[in-house]
Write a protein that holds these residues in place. Structure first.
Motif, short mmCIF file in Angstrom:
data_model
loop_
_atom_site.label_atom_id
_atom_site.label_comp_id
_atom_site.label_asym_id
_atom_site.label_seq_id
_atom_site.Cartn_x
_atom_site.Cartn_y
_atom_site.Cartn_z
N ASN A 117 -7.16 -1.37 -7.55
CA ASN A 117 -7.41 -2.51 -6.09
C ASN A 117 -5.37 -3.04 -5.78
N LEU A 118 -4.57 -2.33 -6.12
CA LEU A 118 -3.78 -1.78 -5.80
C LEU A 118 -3.11 -3.71 -5.03
N SER A 119 -2.91 -4.36 -6.30
CA SER A 119 -2.68 -5.93 -6.11
C SER A 119 -1.30 -6.00 -6.11
N THR A 120 -1.02 -5.52 -6.02
CA THR A 120 1.02 -6.05 -6.55
C THR A 120 1.58 -5.81 -4.84
N MET A 121 0.91 -4.99 -4.60
CA MET A 121 1.02 -5.36 -3.03
C MET A 121 0.01 -5.08 -1.74
N LEU A 122 0.56 -6.32 -0.79
CA LEU A 122 -0.09 -6.89 0.41
C LEU A 122 -0.72 -5.41 0.71
N HIS A 123 -0.11 -4.64 1.48
CA HIS A 123 -0.79 -3.53 2.28
C HIS A 123 -1.56 -2.21 1.14
N ARG A 124 -1.21 -2.08 0.46
CA ARG A 124 -2.37 -1.66 -0.44
C ARG A 124 -3.33 -2.34 -0.94
N SER A 125 -3.18 -3.87 -0.94
CA SER A 125 -4.45 -4.59 -1.60
C SER A 125 -5.76 -4.45 -0.50
N PHE A 126 -5.02 -4.02 0.96
CA PHE A 126 -6.44 -4.04 2.09
C PHE A 126 -7.81 -3.09 1.67
N GLU A 127 -7.24 -1.72 1.03
CA GLU A 127 -7.82 -1.03 1.53
C GLU A 127 -8.28 -0.65 -0.41
N ALA A 182 -0.05 -9.98 15.55
CA ALA A 182 1.03 -9.24 16.57
C ALA A 182 2.32 -10.53 16.12
N THR A 183 1.65 -11.08 16.91
CA THR A 183 1.83 -12.08 17.67
C THR A 183 2.60 -13.35 16.26
N GLU A 184 1.53 -13.95 15.97
CA GLU A 184 1.62 -14.86 14.97
C GLU A 184 2.51 -14.59 13.33
N ASP A 185 1.74 -13.15 13.09
CA ASP A 185 2.56 -12.90 12.08
C ASP A 185 2.93 -11.32 12.07
N PRO A 186 4.16 -11.00 12.14
CA PRO A 186 4.40 -9.68 12.48
C PRO A 186 4.48 -9.20 11.36
N VAL A 187 5.12 -9.54 10.08
CA VAL A 187 5.27 -9.07 9.13
C VAL A 187 3.50 -9.06 8.36
N LEU A 188 3.04 -9.36 8.35
CA LEU A 188 0.77 -9.55 7.98
C LEU A 188 0.72 -8.39 8.65
N PHE A 189 0.97 -7.68 9.93
CA PHE A 189 0.67 -7.40 11.08
C PHE A 189 1.17 -6.01 10.37
N ASN A 190 2.30 -6.04 10.05
CA ASN A 190 2.93 -4.74 10.05
C ASN A 190 2.32 -4.37 8.46
N ASN A 191 1.97 -4.80 7.24
CA ASN A 191 0.91 -4.67 6.05
C ASN A 191 -0.84 -3.83 6.96
N ALA A 192 -0.99 -4.66 7.98
CA ALA A 192 -2.21 -3.82 8.31
C ALA A 192 -2.68 -2.59 9.04
N CYS A 193 -0.94 -2.54 9.89
CA CYS A 193 -0.75 -0.89 10.23
C CYS A 193 -0.39 -0.16 9.25
N SER A 194 -0.17 -0.47 8.07
CA SER A 194 -0.20 0.64 6.53
C SER A 194 -1.13 1.98 6.70
N ALA A 195 -0.04 3.10 6.68
CA ALA A 195 -1.54 4.16 6.04
C ALA A 195 -1.42 4.94 5.07
N SER A 196 -1.06 4.11 4.17
CA SER A 196 -0.76 4.74 2.79
C SER A 196 -2.04 4.97 1.78
N ALA A 197 -2.84 4.39 1.83
CA ALA A 197 -3.74 5.30 1.78
C ALA A 197 -4.14 6.14 1.76
#
Length: 424
Positions: free
Chosen positions: A131-141, A90-105
């Motif tokens: 794989n949902l590879s187009t969007m970072l937040h979805r690729s985590f799923e 959250a401190t070093e990469d807020p954009v990446l962090f927000n992607n890791a918070c997504s509830a899109s599953a």
């Protein structure tokens, strides 16, 4: 042997928020930064599931993956326990962090592509994880989704659950949101339609690769029909085919501008399904269709015969769209009823009734191979409802995402759900 189609809805998770991460999703972008209501969202989703149960349909659910996704961040080099990982990200990469918070599953239509046993090469139901590879937040799923599908569809005699295709642009795969099945009845062989994008310089990403549909077809042992989504639909904000078209058994309900080669698709459907019924709507604009999510409705076969369209409440708010609905129901087609449900929290993030569910056609024998904990009855539905009331946060402001107190609340909710699944 009887075959039914079971809707497995994604249970909306406790981190449901509006971070606006999905390029091309007009609703998601327009509500970025707004205050979300995770508890209300999950209760709305459960109410929709209950509405289908009350219609006499069989209903399942898919639990949400644990969010924030500390495991995904740990794989990217962040070290320590979950809290240390999340604080650093959250401190070093807020954009990446927000992607890791997504509830899109929560949008289970993107969990996998499902190929019916009546169509597949080995007679089993095949589920190919997206794989949902187009969007970072979805690729985590994908890893969590694969593990969960393996748990739910646990009997290898009846189900083949496959991991995601390689996570590259060549195989970008958004799952069942770009797949339609046309058939006389759920238990009969059908035509599997894969709708894909192309490199056409569109202003929004064209997320589904043709190679993905071709790979899924080979894996399941079928000959799929591959057709191009219209560029006009994508430019208007139809980031998945299920925003402009929905099929059920022999009926295809679609906007007139949904497909680049409409005539070729309709001809193939008529050859494969002799009583094919196209219901095409040209009385509303693509903008009206996407704003109301008319075509992101669930089209279901009712136990007593005929079909019902399960619509979002937003379809009632546009007089042109509602007139189109009335015309559909009054027309010479199997769609006899329109049922409105409230999924406003999901809609504000760009997901209507159809986005929230994964359709799985199963025979009587295959149904016995599904883990019963994920099949809803009165008791399980009530238990989930009570769990959400007790543990899901009431609201999340975008500024709350980096608050450790929110993470603890979300993790406690996931722990409570895990405990419930061990007990039912």
């Amino acid at each position: 042997m009887m075959t039914m189609e079971i809707n497995f809805d994604g249970l909306i998770g406790p981190m449901h928020n509006y971070a606006g991460l999905s390029a091309g999703n007009v609703a998601s972008a327009s509500n970025a930064g707004a205050v979300s209501q995770p508890r209300a969202a999950a209760l709305q989703g459960l109410a929709k599931m209950r509405r289908l149960m009350d219609l006499g349909l069989t209903q399942g659910f898919i639990p949400p993956p644990r969010r924030p996704a500390a495991a995904a961040l740990r794989a990217l080099g962040f070290r320590g326990d979950d809290q240390a990982v999340l604080v650093r990200a959250a401190t070093e990469d807020p954009v990446l962090f927000n992607n890791a918070c997504s509830a899109s599953a929560m949008w289970a239509a993107n969990a996998a592509t499902v190929i019916a046993g009546a169509d597949s090469g080995d007679g089993r139901v095949h589920l190919v994880t997206a794989n949902l590879s187009t969007m970072l937040h979805r690729s985590f799923e994908a890893p969590d989704t694969y593990a969960m599908l393996r748990t739910i569809f646990r009997d290898d005699r009846h189900f083949a659950v496959h991991p995601a295709l390689p996570g590259t642009q060549h195989f970008s795969d958004e799952g069942a949101a770009n797949h339609m099945r046309l058939t006389r009845r759920h238990g009969e062989r059908g035509l599997n339609v894969f709708v894909h994008g192309a490199a056409r310089g569109s202003r929004y990403p064209e997320r589904q690769a043709r190679r993905a549909g071709e790979a899924v077809s080979r894996i399941a042992g079928i000959e799929g029909f591959h057709t191009l989504q219209s560029q006009a639909a994508i430019e208007a904000g139809a980031f998945h085919n299920d925003v402009v078209a929905v099929a059920n058994e022999n009926v295809l309900l679609a906007h007139a501008a949904a497909f680049e080669d409409r005539d070729g698709l309709f001809a193939a459907a008529a050859r494969a399904v002799p009583d094919f019924v196209p219901v095409e709507v040209d009385s509303i604009t693509l903008e009206d269709a996407i704003g109301s999510y008319l075509f992101n409705s669930q089209l279901v076969t009712l136990p007593h015969g005929g079909m019902a369209l399960i619509l979002p409440g937003e379809a009632c708010e546009n007089s042109r769209v509602w007139q189109a609905v009335e015309t559909i129901v009054a027309g010479n087609n199997p769609i006899a009823e329109a049922i409105v449900v409230d999924v406003r929290e999901s809609m504000r993030n760009g997901g209507g009734p159809a986005c929230l569910r994964l359709r799985v056609p199963v025979s009587d024998a295959a149904r016995g191979g599904i883990d019963p904990r994920f099949m809803l009855d009165e008791r399980r539905w009530a238990a989930l409802n009570e769990l959400v009331e007790r543990h899901w946060p009431e609201r999340i402001d975008a500024r709350d995402l980096a608050d450790p107190a929110l993470w603890e609340t979300a993790f406690a909710a996931h722990d409570a759900l895990d405990a419930l699944l061990r007990s039912i």
